[in-house]
Design an enzyme around this catalytic site. Sequence first.
Site, short mmCIF file in Angstrom:
data_model
loop_
_atom_site.label_atom_id
_atom_site.label_comp_id
_atom_site.label_asym_id
_atom_site.label_seq_id
_atom_site.Cartn_x
_atom_site.Cartn_y
_atom_site.Cartn_z
N TYR A 14 13.52 -8.04 8.60
CA TYR A 14 13.63 -6.71 9.17
C TYR A 14 12.70 -6.65 10.38
O TYR A 14 11.50 -6.86 10.26
CB TYR A 14 13.27 -5.60 8.18
N ARG A 56 20.91 -5.09 2.08
CA ARG A 56 21.31 -3.72 1.76
C ARG A 56 22.00 -3.16 2.99
O ARG A 56 21.67 -3.51 4.12
CB ARG A 56 20.08 -2.85 1.48
N ARG A 97 0.86 -1.18 0.00
CA ARG A 97 0.00 0.00 0.00
C ARG A 97 0.89 1.23 0.00
O ARG A 97 2.03 1.18 0.43
CB ARG A 97 -0.87 0.08 1.25
N ARG A 119 -2.90 10.29 3.20
CA ARG A 119 -3.82 10.76 4.24
C ARG A 119 -4.54 12.00 3.73
O ARG A 119 -3.89 12.97 3.37
CB ARG A 119 -3.04 11.12 5.50
N ASP A 151 11.56 -4.18 13.61
CA ASP A 151 11.70 -2.97 14.42
C ASP A 151 12.04 -3.40 15.84
O ASP A 151 11.82 -4.55 16.22
CB ASP A 151 10.37 -2.19 14.41
N ARG A 186 18.78 10.44 2.52
CA ARG A 186 18.18 11.37 3.47
C ARG A 186 19.24 12.00 4.36
O ARG A 186 20.38 11.54 4.39
CB ARG A 186 17.10 10.70 4.30
N GLU A 216 22.89 9.86 4.45
CA GLU A 216 22.78 8.39 4.30
C GLU A 216 22.82 7.98 2.84
O GLU A 216 22.10 8.53 2.02
CB GLU A 216 21.44 7.91 4.87
#
Length: 387
Positions: free
Chosen positions: A358, A256, A176, A180, A360, A287, A310
């Site tokens: 990955y 990566r 997705r 917003r 968090d 970024r 980065e």
Amino acid sequence: TDRPDLVVVGSGFFGLTIAERCATELDLKVLILERRYHLGGNAYSEFDPETGIEVHKYGTHLFHTSNEKVWDYVNRFTTFTNYQHKVFGKFEGQVYSLPMNLALINSFFGKSHTPDEARALIAEQSSEIDTKDAKNLEEKAISLIGRPLYEAFIKGYTAKQWQTDPTELSADIITRLPVRYNFDNRYFNDKYEGLPTDGYTAWLERMADHPNIEVRLDTDFLDEDVSAEFKGKVPIVYTGPVDEYFDNVEGRLSWRTVDLEVETVDVDDYQGTGVVNANDPDVPFTRVLEFKHLHPERTYLPGKSIVVHEFSRFAEPEDEPYYPINTADDREKLLKYRDLAEKEPMVLFGGRLGTYKYLDMHMAIASALSMYENKLKPHFADGAELK
Ligand code: FDA
């Protein structure tokens, strides 16, 4: 003997959670082996002695969770500030508010829209391609948000992140792309969010601060003499890379990595916020982070700031593995490694590197708590087989 009851390989959030639970609840003697010079894994940070700024050594870490159990658990070791993460994105000389929202749509299209007008606009622009017909990441993104927003905010950034043109990336990478239709620009939707008040390292050290826990730094479990001391002799929770454990017999899993160029600049405020994405394709970095903004409540040396540019690229064997690439080939290898891991006696594999996922921080902690409850506690408290 002074052999530990349990060896934990890796002192990231996964390993520390396992060690803390086993030491505190089961009174086990736990030995943590860590190959770096510090504990804490990738969430580790250091305070810069000159400026007093907390530098996240392996990329910015923002804590957020909706998991009550995890929130209760982490609050035993640290308090949190009320920081709320916001991200901005630069494109063609203008700065926009991310994630994509009404503020971005209005400034990007140069006109104010009501939520319904914006919804109609994006619906029309995304009707160019039907999502189910999308053959690659580019087509999928256009089918979700339309070409203009895709070209400004997804195309360049994604190409730099993956060093691959989005037309050659799989459509599955995105499911997705939420837009917003309001002015909400909080980056995370979780119930709890904040940064550890006195820094990540203080939090991580408190987790290991128990008389039953010993942390041995600069120690690589895969060094022959180290593994010979423990393999097959005590239960082990291994949180290093699963392929390395098996000597890469099935080939290396691909990752990566991110190169971080850290620099102290002679300005009080470099960019006015914590994170600004670089969406232009010809800007080489992805970024820019400015750590000061993560802790506006702290006092700093005036006239100085620390910023990080980065750069994303494929990891070579000697690089830090950051994000699993997860190609079809990787998934095939992973299945073989999982088989090997299942058969490895007295060893449980966990964490981001041990499962090639990955995770968090809150997910790594939740997953460690469940390994503790479902495997380690039954084994140590009730004599169940360790599997
Ligand atoms: P982690 O990688 O932290 O720890 C593994 C440890 O094992 C390392 O210290 C390593 O040195 C050690 N090790 C490996 N092999 C070994 C061996 N053979 N012998 C001894 N030691 C060995 N999460 C989040 O919630 N919000 C965020 O903003 C971010 N941001 C972020 C940015 C980047 C760039 C990355 C890569 C990750 C994040 N994360 C994040 C995720 C977070 O870093 C992650 O959840 C934790 O690192 C997971 O903890 P683990 O313990 O699984 O691994």
